[in-house]
Design an enzyme around this catalytic site. Structure first.
Site, short mmCIF file in Angstrom:
data_model
loop_
_atom_site.label_atom_id
_atom_site.label_comp_id
_atom_site.label_asym_id
_atom_site.label_seq_id
_atom_site.Cartn_x
_atom_site.Cartn_y
_atom_site.Cartn_z
N GLU A 67 -4.67 4.64 6.21
CA GLU A 67 -4.39 4.89 4.61
C GLU A 67 -4.94 5.91 4.31
O GLU A 67 -4.33 6.54 3.39
CB GLU A 67 -5.18 3.42 4.19
CG GLU A 67 -5.12 3.41 2.71
CD GLU A 67 -5.46 1.89 2.06
OE1 GLU A 67 -5.73 1.21 3.23
OE2 GLU A 67 -6.27 2.01 1.32
N SER A 95 -11.47 0.95 3.57
CA SER A 95 -10.57 0.48 4.95
C SER A 95 -9.86 1.94 5.25
O SER A 95 -9.21 2.54 4.56
CB SER A 95 -9.71 -0.35 4.60
OG SER A 95 -10.34 -1.46 4.16
N ARG A 120 0.77 -1.28 -0.19
CA ARG A 120 -0.06 0.02 0.06
C ARG A 120 0.91 1.36 0.17
O ARG A 120 0.53 2.20 0.43
CB ARG A 120 -0.79 -0.08 1.35
CG ARG A 120 -2.00 -1.15 1.00
CD ARG A 120 -2.79 -1.14 0.04
NE ARG A 120 -3.65 -2.42 -0.08
CZ ARG A 120 -3.43 -3.52 -0.80
NH1 ARG A 120 -2.31 -3.20 -1.69
NH2 ARG A 120 -4.00 -4.59 -0.73
C1 LIG Z 1 -15.63 1.34 -0.85
C2 LIG Z 1 -14.39 1.39 -1.02
C3 LIG Z 1 -13.34 0.33 -1.06
C4 LIG Z 1 -12.15 0.25 -1.35
N1 LIG Z 1 -11.43 -0.93 -1.45
C5 LIG Z 1 -10.14 -0.97 -1.42
C6 LIG Z 1 -9.40 -2.21 -1.63
O1 LIG Z 1 -9.75 -3.14 -1.41
N2 LIG Z 1 -7.91 -1.86 -1.68
C7 LIG Z 1 -7.41 -0.84 -1.90
O2 LIG Z 1 -6.16 -0.71 -2.10
N3 LIG Z 1 -8.21 0.42 -1.82
C8 LIG Z 1 -9.44 0.32 -1.58
N4 LIG Z 1 -10.06 1.65 -1.56
C9 LIG Z 1 -9.41 2.92 -1.47
C10 LIG Z 1 -9.41 3.51 -2.91
O3 LIG Z 1 -10.33 3.13 -3.70
C11 LIG Z 1 -7.93 3.24 -3.54
O4 LIG Z 1 -6.86 3.78 -2.80
C12 LIG Z 1 -8.04 3.92 -4.84
O5 LIG Z 1 -7.10 3.62 -5.76
C13 LIG Z 1 -7.69 5.61 -4.61
O6 LIG Z 1 -7.90 6.04 -6.21
P1 LIG Z 1 -8.47 7.42 -6.29
O7 LIG Z 1 -8.31 7.98 -7.60
O8 LIG Z 1 -9.72 7.69 -5.65
O9 LIG Z 1 -7.53 8.50 -5.41
P2 LIG Z 1 -7.57 9.62 -4.37
O10 LIG Z 1 -8.42 9.27 -3.25
O11 LIG Z 1 -8.16 10.60 -5.17
O12 LIG Z 1 -6.31 9.99 -3.64
C14 LIG Z 1 -5.27 9.08 -3.11
C15 LIG Z 1 -3.99 9.76 -2.99
O13 LIG Z 1 -3.57 9.48 -4.46
C16 LIG Z 1 -2.98 10.74 -4.72
N5 LIG Z 1 -3.33 10.85 -6.31
C17 LIG Z 1 -4.55 10.58 -6.90
N6 LIG Z 1 -4.36 10.56 -8.15
C18 LIG Z 1 -3.07 10.98 -8.27
C19 LIG Z 1 -2.55 11.16 -9.39
N7 LIG Z 1 -2.80 11.13 -10.68
N8 LIG Z 1 -1.11 11.65 -9.53
C20 LIG Z 1 -0.61 11.87 -8.13
N9 LIG Z 1 -1.28 11.59 -7.06
C21 LIG Z 1 -2.44 11.18 -7.34
C22 LIG Z 1 -3.81 11.80 -3.83
O14 LIG Z 1 -3.10 12.99 -3.58
C23 LIG Z 1 -3.90 11.11 -2.59
O15 LIG Z 1 -2.81 11.28 -1.65
C24 LIG Z 1 -11.61 1.43 -1.27
C25 LIG Z 1 -12.07 2.82 -1.44
C26 LIG Z 1 -13.43 2.61 -1.22
C27 LIG Z 1 -14.37 3.97 -1.04
#
Ligand SMILES: Cc1cc2nc3c(=O)[nH]c(=O)nc-3n(C[C@H](O)[C@H](O)[C@H](O)COP(=O)(O)OP(=O)(O)OC[C@H]3O[C@@H](n4cnc5c(N)ncnc54)[C@H](O)[C@@H]3O)c2cc1C
Length: 334
Positions: free
Chosen positions: A302, A227, A177
């Site tokens: 996280e 999570s 992670r």
């Molecule tokens: C219902 C639910 C279930 C989930 N299950 C899982 C799971 O099973 N496993 C898991 O690993 N995660 C899980 N997650 C967490 C999340 O979905 C992941 O971490 C996801 O990949 C984050 O993507 P995001 O685009 O929403 O990132 P964001 O939440 O928008 O950003 C996360 C981080 O990445 C940075 N970031 C985002 N995009 C970029 C970019 N293009 N360039 C540079 N930095 C960037 C942001 O600044 C921040 O620090 C879950 C979330 C939810 C709501």
């Protein structure tokens, strides 16, 4: 929210990206929590995104990069800066043989399904994870103790000054992670990934079974960020996963105003309506403190909190700062 410094919107408009002034962050956030930002900027190409980085490097306002905000807690007091969102406007992808190229804003469920439909195997474990490819790469997200980094060949980024650079898999430093991208002030723009040839119907069955198990375990109707706490291998070996530790501490269902520790999965904090960032941070402090007293382990978050002044930290840090000694009289449902 308005900028105390002149010309912010003029320089942002020169990048060609879509600009929303005084943007409400609440609807963008999976938790449906957040105040207003000075501006939301949504580029539609790597060039536009790099220009935003370049113009913001000379500005006093903080910049926060976001994908689908599924791992982010915006502060209810808002953000006195610019949010650079890499999302649907940058979501092209191509597949060639066992390789794929995609822009960082592609929606992961769509990407994973298309890879599987082509008979490519390797990221079935990401099915059902919301968010963008860029966010998932930065977090090295995944499930079944795997991370998307296993399939990443290289990543195209832009640094703070707007210079494009490429990192190969090794330079991304993927570990559980995490990745080195988390410590660089860079935006992820595109990625090349590599898969193994597989059997489409077996891949599909695997994805259906993962989705069924996720649906049974995770709350789906109330806004949440997945999570909240990271699993620590040492704690996992003796106490178990964070959800189990929280449940055994008797905290399942506890509420602080509109925020609740999900009665379905204790590592999920849900917004039952009107929750603020302080309500979520309070529950985070309560959990961290209670679990530490029972098990000796401090659980880290996280999820990242975005402070109004631009400080980005794992949410347990501001939670402890604000709610060092938790007062249980604020908690309902115990
Ligand atoms: C219902 C639910 C279930 C989930 N299950 C899982 C799971 O099973 N496993 C898991 O690993 N995660 C899980 N997650 C967490 C999340 O979905 C992941 O971490 C996801 O990949 C984050 O993507 P995001 O685009 O929403 O990132 P964001 O939440 O928008 O950003 C996360 C981080 O990445 C940075 N970031 C985002 N995009 C970029 C970019 N293009 N360039 C540079 N930095 C960037 C942001 O600044 C921040 O620090 C879950 C979330 C939810 C709501």
């Amino acid at each position: 929210m308005t900028s105390p410094f002149p010309d912010l919107f003029g320089v942002l408009e020169s990048t060609g990206a879509r600009i929303t002034r005084n943007a409400d962050l609440t609807p963008l956030s999976r938790w449906k929590i957040g105040g207003r930002a000075l501006a939301l900027v949504e580029p539609s190409s790597a060039k536009e995104a790099a220009s935003v980085m370049a113009v913001m490097s000379d500005r006093p306002e903080p910049l926060f990069i976001v994908g689908d905000a599924s791992n982010v807690l915006f502060d209810s007091a808002g953000f006195e800066g610019v949010v650079l969102r890499i999302s649907r406007a940058m979501s092209q992808m191509t597949i060639s043989g066992t390789s794929a190229w995609a822009q960082a804003g592609i929606w992961m469920p769509l990407f994973t399904r298309r890879i599987g439909c082509e008979g490519l195997s390797g990221i079935e474990h990401t099915i059902g994870i919301p968010g963008t490819l860029g966010g998932l790469i930065l977090m090295n997200g995944g499930s079944q103790r795997k991370g998307v980094g296993l399939n990443v060949k290289s990543v195209l980024c832009a640094d703070e000054a707007g210079n494009l650079f490429t990192l190969d898999q090794e330079a991304c430093g993927f570990a559980y992670r995490t990745s080195t991208l988390q410590t660089r002030r860079a935006v992820v723009l595109e990625a090349d990934l590599e898969f193994e040839a597989g059997n489409p119907s077996e891949i599909r069955s695997e994805m259906i079974s993962i989705m069924a198990s996720r649906r049974a375990k995770f709350p789906k109707n109330l806004p949440n960020c997945g999570s909240t706490f990271l699993s620590d291998p040492a704690m996992y070996a003796t106490v178990g996963a964070p959800g189990k530790a929280i449940e055994e501490a008797g905290l399942k269902g506890a509420r602080c105003n509109g925020a609740q520790i999900s009665p379905l999965h204790a590592n999920f904090l849900v917004n039952t309506g009107g929750a603020t960032s302080d309500d979520i941070l309070y529950l985070i402090a309560l959990i961290r403190q209670t679990v530490q007293e029972r098990t000796g382990y401090f659980m880290d978050c996280e999820v990242r909190h975005v402070a109004p002044d631009g400080r980005i930290r794992p949410a347990h840090e501001p939670a402890e700062e604000r709610w060092g000694a938790v007062d249980l009289t604020k908690v309902a449902g115990l």
